[in-house]
Design an enzyme around this catalytic site. Structure first.
Site, PDB file in Angstrom:
ATOM      1  N   VAL A 237      -7.867   3.463  -6.172  1.00  0.00           N
ATOM      2  CA  VAL A 237      -6.880   3.160  -7.209  1.00  0.00           C
ATOM      3  C   VAL A 237      -5.512   3.162  -6.529  1.00  0.00           C
ATOM      4  CG1 VAL A 237      -8.198   4.046  -9.161  1.00  0.00           C
ATOM      5  CG2 VAL A 237      -6.758   5.603  -7.852  1.00  0.00           C
ATOM      6  N   SER A 238      -4.541   2.514  -7.164  1.00  0.00           N
ATOM      7  CA  SER A 238      -3.251   2.313  -6.506  1.00  0.00           C
ATOM      8  C   SER A 238      -2.293   3.484  -6.631  1.00  0.00           C
ATOM      9  CB  SER A 238      -2.573   1.047  -7.055  1.00  0.00           C
ATOM     10  OG  SER A 238      -3.381  -0.086  -6.823  1.00  0.00           O
ATOM     11  N   THR A 239      -2.394   4.267  -7.713  1.00  0.00           N
ATOM     12  CA  THR A 239      -1.448   5.360  -7.923  1.00  0.00           C
ATOM     13  C   THR A 239      -2.182   6.667  -8.191  1.00  0.00           C
ATOM     14  OG1 THR A 239      -1.312   5.068 -10.325  1.00  0.00           O
ATOM     15  CG2 THR A 239       0.160   3.705  -8.963  1.00  0.00           C
TER      16      THR A 239
ATOM     17  N   GLN B  85      -3.733   7.264 -11.667  1.00  0.00           N
ATOM     18  CA  GLN B  85      -4.968   6.586 -12.050  1.00  0.00           C
ATOM     19  C   GLN B  85      -6.191   7.418 -11.649  1.00  0.00           C
ATOM     20  OE1 GLN B  85      -3.832   2.873  -9.942  1.00  0.00           O
ATOM     21  NE2 GLN B  85      -4.218   1.844 -11.889  1.00  0.00           N
TER      22      GLN B  85
END
Length: 208
Positions: free
Chosen positions: A23-25, A28
């Site tokens: 996931v990017s962050t 998340q």
């Protein structure tokens, strides 16, 4: 972080099936990805919270380092592994060089463990190479057209005092600013700026 680290190969094939979740962050959650990968039969899932643009993805590199011939890498979606076609093909090639296979759960056509999947990704690699060739050709044509118009494309050329003097001599001999710019590989505005600076210098010399 590593999830479900059984490190136990398949009893019949002797291979390992690795999953990769991302996931990017930090806000998340990749729990859903991990569940899908475990349901798909992954012995070990590598998961991390990091943007795909980041060049250094520790868990991805850790997984790639563990690959052996016959292993399989699974992702839930292609964008979990790569952010562009070029990145995807580079990583799939790296997996292939280790003798391992690759598949995406959401994109069944992306499966190098089957002849059809291998063919599709080979076609994609050819298309990516074709696109790169087109981009290079268009860039080369654009640069050539820009040079014809006296526009210089590329890193700034440092105009030393000697180059400035040579440029001014060229202008004094009758060359136009456009011609001088083309010869020195600079923009016409640079030629005008050097000319104005020289005129100011001469004016200051007269008044001092």
């Amino acid at each position: 972080m590593e999830m479900r680290d059984t490190d136990t190969p398949d009893l019949f094939t002797g291979r390992m099936t690795f999953g990769y979740a991302r996931v990017s962050t930090k806000a998340q959650d990749f729990g859903g990805q991990v569940e899908q990968l475990e349901a798909a039969g992954c012995n070990q899932v590598f998961a991390e919270k990091i943007t795909a643009r980041h060049q250094n993805r520790p868990e991805l590199q850790k997984m790639l380092a563990k690959l052996r011939a016959g292993d399989v890498v699974i992702v839930t979606r292609l964008d979990r592994l790569a952010r562009s076609t070029r990145d995807l093909l580079t990583l799939v090639e790296q997996i292939h060089e280790a003798g391992a296979g690759f598949k995406s759960l959401a994109e069944p056509w992306a499966d190098t463990t089957t002849p059809a999947g291998k063919m599709v990704l080979t076609v994609f690699a050819g298309i990516a190479e074709f696109e790169r060739a087109l981009i290079k050709e268009r860039t080369d044509i654009g640069r050539a057209e820009a040079r014809k118009r006296g526009v210089y494309m590329g890193p700034p050329v440092k105009m030393t005092d000697d180059k400035k003097a040579a440029l001014l001599e060229l202008l004094a001999s009758g060359k136009t600013p456009t011609e001088a710019a083309r010869i020195f590989g600079i923009h016409r505005s640079t030629v005008y700026r050097i000319t104005i600076q020289e005129e100011k210098r001469k004016l200051n010399d007269k008044t001092s």
